[in-house]
Design an enzyme around this catalytic site. Structure first.
Site, PDB file in Angstrom:
ATOM      1  N   ASP A   1      -1.482   6.698   6.225  1.00 25.11           N
ATOM      2  CA  ASP A   1      -1.439   5.277   6.586  1.00 25.11           C
ATOM      3  C   ASP A   1      -2.369   5.041   7.777  1.00 25.11           C
ATOM      4  OD1 ASP A   1      -0.608   2.688   6.323  1.00 25.11           O
ATOM      5  OD2 ASP A   1       1.358   2.989   7.243  1.00 25.11           O
ATOM      6  N   THR A  24      -5.811  -1.415   7.021  1.00 26.36           N
ATOM      7  CA  THR A  24      -5.949  -2.868   7.150  1.00 26.36           C
ATOM      8  C   THR A  24      -7.388  -3.217   7.529  1.00 26.36           C
ATOM      9  OG1 THR A  24      -5.202  -2.559   9.426  1.00 26.36           O
ATOM     10  CG2 THR A  24      -3.561  -3.323   7.845  1.00 26.36           C
ATOM     11  N   LYS A  77       0.837  -1.204   0.000  1.00 22.88           N
ATOM     12  CA  LYS A  77       0.000   0.000   0.000  1.00 22.88           C
ATOM     13  C   LYS A  77       0.882   1.268   0.000  1.00 22.88           C
ATOM     14  CE  LYS A  77      -2.450  -1.396   3.680  1.00 22.88           C
ATOM     15  NZ  LYS A  77      -1.911  -2.778   3.908  1.00 22.88           N
ATOM     16  N   THR A  78       1.920   1.259   0.835  1.00 27.98           N
ATOM     17  CA  THR A  78       2.831   2.405   0.875  1.00 27.98           C
ATOM     18  C   THR A  78       3.591   2.533  -0.446  1.00 27.98           C
ATOM     19  OG1 THR A  78       3.113   2.026   3.241  1.00 27.98           O
ATOM     20  CG2 THR A  78       4.697   3.498   2.199  1.00 27.98           C
ATOM     21  N   ARG A 131       6.819  -7.680   1.958  1.00 23.61           N
ATOM     22  CA  ARG A 131       7.624  -7.131   3.064  1.00 23.61           C
ATOM     23  C   ARG A 131       8.312  -8.264   3.815  1.00 23.61           C
ATOM     24  NH1 ARG A 131       4.598  -3.793   7.469  1.00 23.61           N
ATOM     25  NH2 ARG A 131       4.289  -2.360   5.729  1.00 23.61           N
TER      26      ARG A 131
END
Ligand code: ADE
Length: 352
Positions: A113, A162, A68-69, A221
């Site tokens: 975020d 999330t 997402k980032t 990640r």
């Protein structure tokens, strides 16, 4: 006992952030996976560029670590605009948000975020700021209070969460595009690992990147974190290259098992099985027994275990499947042998 998740924690520290940002793609063409999302995002970006307008507000939702980032970086890079990053919990007062908004230039991307954790009073300032590019700011307090309308430049909010269900309806409605980010396939993760290894200038055997991909919980990640650990292990204790054997040794030391589950995942499954007879039991009870935050279980631990069929969410709560008993080599309790506790079990009623 609190088990630290070293290889796939929710938070990323600033040091790690620097390494990850050197590994993440900056263009949509370099992005691996999320094919449908990428195709649609490309259309959004191309059309906005052609109109010479900022992109409409975009919300990404999905488990942590899935990009997402990274996507917010790509959007700003592709649009040639500045990226300003903040997060829901850090915007504790409306003033914090207003300060950021009034500093934005035309076309800037404001990445928020964990947007579901923004306090409600702050959120209310964001509605007109997103819809009409203006904020009503109350100056001073008491009888001298005055409301000042501030016009903002046309900018883009990229929100990440999330927990899409925790977003209020008015906030969700202000996003022009809403995208779900899903887990990655092992093939996609292998490509990401090979690329990262090349960027880090570390030789890696094909068998080793396949193994790392298999144990990365569908999450880039985690894949990059495992790769960095295996690289350190090899540079400190082996020849600096990543062979299959070296990768396996390093992963064993980190307690990442064959299915990619780590100590925290196994502790969660063992708790359901050993303390609650396999379930069903509520997540709050599991969290209290484990001395963990229930949010961490719901956002970080459960999504992959649900996806891979180690647990099921039923109306009565969470329950371990036959796969969990087998994976942990635990016996199914007497009298429950006949129950088909498997992900494909037909009584696997999902709750909402
Ligand atoms: N690094 C982390 N995520 C990635 C992705 N989706 N594509 C390419 N490189 C990545």
């Amino acid at each position: 006992m609190v088990i630290e998740r070293r290889v796939s924690a929710k938070e990323i520290n600033p040091n790690e952030e620097q390494v990850f940002s050197s590994l993440r793609p900056s263009r949509l063409d370099e992005y691996i996976g999320q094919k449908d999302l990428v195709a649609k995002l490309r259309i959004t970006l191309e059309a906005a560029s052609a109109r010479e307008e900022p992109v409409g507000h975009i919300l990404f939702h999905g488990p942590p670590g899935l990009g997402k980032t990274t996507l917010s970086h790509i959007i700003s890079h592709e649009m040639g605009s500045r990226l300003v990053k903040t997060s829901g919990p850090s915007l504790s007062r409306p003033f914090d948000l207003v300060g950021i908004l009034t500093d934005l230039g035309p076309g800037d991307v404001l990445f928020i975020d964990e947007i579901h954790r923004m306090p409600r009073p702050v959120e209310e300032y964001l509605y007109p700021a997103m819809e009409d590019y203006e904020v009503d700011f109350i100056s001073q307090q008491g009888p001298m209070a005055r409301s000042i309308k501030i016009n903002l430049k046309r900018y883009t909010v990229v929100g990440a969460t999330t927990r899409p269900g925790a977003l209020s309806a008015p906030l969700r409605d202000r996003f022009e595009r809403v995208h779900h980010v899903d887990f990655y396939s092992e093939d996609e993760l292998q490509i990401i690992i090979d690329r990262s290894a090349a960027r880090l200038d570390v030789p890696i055997e094909a068998g080793a990147s396949v193994e790392l991909a298999r144990r990365s919980r569908g999450t880039p990640r985690t894949a990059n974190r495992l790769l960095l650990w295996v690289r350190d292990f090899s540079q400190a204790r082996r020849d600096g290259a990543i062979s299959l054997e070296t990768a396996r040794e390093a992963l064993a030391m980190e307690s990442v098992d064959e299915k990619g589950l780590d100590a925290l995942d196994r502790h969660y499954l063992r708790t359901i099985i050993e303390q609650y007879g396999g379930g069903p039991t509520g997540v709050e009870a599991i969290a209290a027994t484990m001395n963990e935050e229930s949010d961490t279980l719901v956002d970080v631990v459960e999504p992959y275990l649900l996806r891979t069929g180690f647990v099921q969410r039923t109306r009565g709560g969470r329950r371990a499947t036959l796969e969990s008993f087998r994976h942990l080599a635990l016996n199914v309790p007497e009298g429950r042998q006949g129950e088909l506790w498997s992900a494909s079990g037909k009584d696997a009623a999902e709750d909402s």
